[in-house]
Design a protein around this motif. Sequence first.
Motif, PDB file in Angstrom:
ATOM      1  N   PHE A   1      -4.811  -5.915  -0.768  1.00 25.26           N
ATOM      2  CA  PHE A   1      -4.884  -4.452  -0.679  1.00 25.26           C
ATOM      3  C   PHE A   1      -5.450  -3.994   0.657  1.00 25.26           C
ATOM      4  O   PHE A   1      -4.931  -3.085   1.296  1.00 25.26           O
ATOM      5  N   ILE A   2      -6.531  -4.629   1.102  1.00 21.62           N
ATOM      6  CA  ILE A   2      -7.236  -4.157   2.299  1.00 21.62           C
ATOM      7  C   ILE A   2      -6.362  -4.252   3.548  1.00 21.62           C
ATOM      8  O   ILE A   2      -6.414  -3.389   4.429  1.00 21.62           O
ATOM      9  N   PHE A   3      -5.536  -5.282   3.649  1.00 17.22           N
ATOM     10  CA  PHE A   3      -4.712  -5.441   4.837  1.00 17.22           C
ATOM     11  C   PHE A   3      -3.350  -4.753   4.711  1.00 17.22           C
ATOM     12  O   PHE A   3      -2.559  -4.774   5.643  1.00 17.22           O
ATOM     13  N   SER A   4      -3.100  -4.137   3.589  1.00 12.46           N
ATOM     14  CA  SER A   4      -1.940  -3.269   3.430  1.00 12.46           C
ATOM     15  C   SER A   4      -2.359  -1.852   3.837  1.00 12.46           C
ATOM     16  O   SER A   4      -3.531  -1.614   4.182  1.00 12.46           O
ATOM     17  N   PRO A   5      -1.467  -0.879   3.801  1.00 11.70           N
ATOM     18  CA  PRO A   5      -1.883   0.495   4.111  1.00 11.70           C
ATOM     19  C   PRO A   5      -2.984   1.040   3.198  1.00 11.70           C
ATOM     20  O   PRO A   5      -3.683   1.979   3.574  1.00 11.70           O
ATOM     21  N   TRP A   6      -3.159   0.424   2.026  1.00 14.23           N
ATOM     22  CA  TRP A   6      -4.227   0.882   1.130  1.00 14.23           C
ATOM     23  C   TRP A   6      -5.610   0.632   1.724  1.00 14.23           C
ATOM     24  O   TRP A   6      -6.600   1.190   1.250  1.00 14.23           O
TER      25      TRP A   6
ATOM     26  N   ASP B   1       8.833  -2.284   0.798  1.00 12.18           N
ATOM     27  CA  ASP B   1       9.111  -3.135   1.959  1.00 12.18           C
ATOM     28  C   ASP B   1       8.208  -2.805   3.138  1.00 12.18           C
ATOM     29  O   ASP B   1       7.677  -3.700   3.803  1.00 12.18           O
ATOM     30  N   TRP B   2       8.019  -1.514   3.422  1.00  8.38           N
ATOM     31  CA  TRP B   2       7.218  -1.135   4.590  1.00  8.38           C
ATOM     32  C   TRP B   2       5.752  -1.520   4.398  1.00  8.38           C
ATOM     33  O   TRP B   2       5.071  -1.878   5.362  1.00  8.38           O
ATOM     34  N   GLU B   3       5.269  -1.499   3.140  1.00  5.17           N
ATOM     35  CA  GLU B   3       3.888  -1.897   2.884  1.00  5.17           C
ATOM     36  C   GLU B   3       3.717  -3.405   3.082  1.00  5.17           C
ATOM     37  O   GLU B   3       2.705  -3.864   3.628  1.00  5.17           O
ATOM     38  N   ARG B   4       4.707  -4.198   2.623  1.00  4.49           N
ATOM     39  CA  ARG B   4       4.635  -5.646   2.847  1.00  4.49           C
ATOM     40  C   ARG B   4       4.700  -5.973   4.335  1.00  4.49           C
ATOM     41  O   ARG B   4       3.976  -6.845   4.821  1.00  4.49           O
ATOM     42  N   ASN B   5       5.564  -5.284   5.064  1.00  2.00           N
ATOM     43  CA  ASN B   5       5.650  -5.515   6.509  1.00  2.00           C
ATOM     44  C   ASN B   5       4.321  -5.209   7.196  1.00  2.00           C
ATOM     45  O   ASN B   5       3.862  -5.952   8.070  1.00  2.00           O
ATOM     46  N   GLU B   6       3.715  -4.105   6.803  1.00  7.22           N
ATOM     47  CA  GLU B   6       2.424  -3.720   7.389  1.00  7.22           C
ATOM     48  C   GLU B   6       1.356  -4.742   7.032  1.00  7.22           C
ATOM     49  O   GLU B   6       0.549  -5.139   7.876  1.00  7.22           O
ATOM     50  N   LEU B   7       1.346  -5.199   5.777  1.00  8.71           N
ATOM     51  CA  LEU B   7       0.392  -6.206   5.322  1.00  8.71           C
ATOM     52  C   LEU B   7       0.503  -7.479   6.151  1.00  8.71           C
ATOM     53  O   LEU B   7      -0.506  -8.000   6.664  1.00  8.71           O
TER      54      LEU B   7
ATOM     55  N   GLU C   1       9.385   2.003  10.736  1.00 13.78           N
ATOM     56  CA  GLU C   1      10.705   2.581  10.553  1.00 13.78           C
ATOM     57  C   GLU C   1      10.954   2.941   9.090  1.00 13.78           C
ATOM     58  O   GLU C   1      11.535   3.965   8.771  1.00 13.78           O
ATOM     59  N   VAL C   2      10.480   2.067   8.184  1.00 12.24           N
ATOM     60  CA  VAL C   2      10.658   2.346   6.763  1.00 12.24           C
ATOM     61  C   VAL C   2       9.739   3.470   6.320  1.00 12.24           C
ATOM     62  O   VAL C   2      10.075   4.295   5.482  1.00 12.24           O
ATOM     63  N   ALA C   3       8.553   3.533   6.942  1.00 13.27           N
ATOM     64  CA  ALA C   3       7.529   4.484   6.508  1.00 13.27           C
ATOM     65  C   ALA C   3       7.665   5.817   7.210  1.00 13.27           C
ATOM     66  O   ALA C   3       6.732   6.346   7.788  1.00 13.27           O
ATOM     67  N   GLU C   4       8.856   6.394   7.140  1.00 13.58           N
ATOM     68  CA  GLU C   4       9.060   7.696   7.774  1.00 13.58           C
ATOM     69  C   GLU C   4       8.329   8.803   7.032  1.00 13.58           C
ATOM     70  O   GLU C   4       8.236   9.929   7.497  1.00 13.58           O
TER      71      GLU C   4
END
Length: 520
Positions: free
Chosen positions: A186-191, A444-450, A508-511
């Motif tokens: 969670f911490i390393f995702s956008p959350w 997908d964008w959250e996993r990429n960010e993580l 790009e996914v997180a528009e």
Amino acid sequence: MENNDNEMTLTNRQGHPISDNQNIRTVGSRGPSTLENYHYIEKLSHFDRERVPQRVVHARGAGAHGYFEAYGKVGDKPVSTYTRAKLFQEAGKQTPVFVRFSTVVHGGHSPETFRDPRGFATKFYTEEGNWDLVGNNIKIFFIRDPIKFPDMIHAFRPDPVNNLQNPEGMFDFVSNSPEALHMITFIFSPWGIPANYRQMQGSGVNTYKWVKSDGQAVLIKYHWEPKQGIKNLTQEEANAIQAKSISHATQDLYEAIERGEYPEWELCIQMMSDDEHAELDFDPLDDTKLWDHEKWPFLPVGKMVLNKNPDNFFAEVEQSAFGTGVLVDGLDFSDDKMLQGRTFSYSDTQRYRVGTNYLQLPINSPKSRVATNQRDGQMAYRVDKAPGQNPHVDYEPSSLDGLKEAVPSGKDHQPSYNAKLVRQAIDRTNDYKQAGETYRKFEDWERNELIGNLVGALKVCHPIIQEKMIEHFSKADPDYGARVRDGLSKASADPSHLGSDALREGAEVAEHAGRSTDAY
């Protein structure tokens, strides 16, 4: 067996070798803790006093006043079916509150864009005294035993030699504490970076109990759900904000209330019968675990509105003091080890940080009647006595107009135990399943960010730590581990690579500018 004379053997400050620094002593592996936990109490007492005078953790904070309004029901049943706590009983009943939001690890002037859990502490000024609901924005935690808390915070803080933030210490600790994997996900995702305090969830994290008039109890989890919607930040968005302001969340909260745009949250509970639940593959008292909201749904019990800013930051926000042990009749502890450990630590650190009489300060003082036999101490400026109390009598029992015990409002909750007193981990740890489920539930964008954030942090860590973390990620989900390994390989081949490809894909996914649905 290693000789205890080895210079690397851990001891306490009395020089006693410590053979178990992972588990407090409890009645059975999941039972309540005992007061004779000397090593734990000494360790936490020292930890509570490591910083002067700001908070040891949660130093950076903002706050506001408001009210909580009860719904009077849980689902289609009256609240009295489950608890006798008065603040919940009557639909429309309002209770004054003060809320303090905070970051956890860093100092009082650290940027509010740091990747860090956020504190969400609420003080209810009820007719029966204060109730403090002390939690975080994320519904789980890094560890399940409180004796590990000082070590965890030390590992997450800047290096003790050069005072530079280095993720190696954090991942060294985490790689040897697989229970933390779910929280790390969670911490390393956008959350890990809420956009502001108004669009942030809150959770009690620990498991509590509700007790009804006959003494019967159910297990309870508390959750604050923002009516403004949930919004988190990508690392790129956080960097852009930090370039302009280190206090964006405090400013956002203050200015919204000044405009009359009062933030609201709905208080929901999850409820579970008070037993071990052997049918589950995890222990429901384990605060590294989520309760599936499809099996144990979120049940609204009231709403909170924040409608007044503090008149003075120091007097109200900085000197506000919370404790997990501050409960009113009808609310009770579970045997959650972290809850029992926090209950000692919070009140202990408040007496050290603010003073012996911190409860006489207006922000902390109950709005109900106070009459005690506690006297004196640093900064005492009144005597907490009843109008008709004999001033010469500061003890109980007495026949000379002293204070009398209250009449019980219901039967005591009396859990029973039949177990040995042990230092032992719980049986059902299951450290990887929920971390993998959370990874797969992310968009997908959250996993990429993580993945990008993890690669950027792990890139500077020792290869032993990298390999341990990849092993943990892979046990949670093979794709999770493979993507981190691939990212680290690219970073090793190209020192400038910090997971930027994944971050760009995520952007790009997180528009929707980091707006997140509920991954819980």
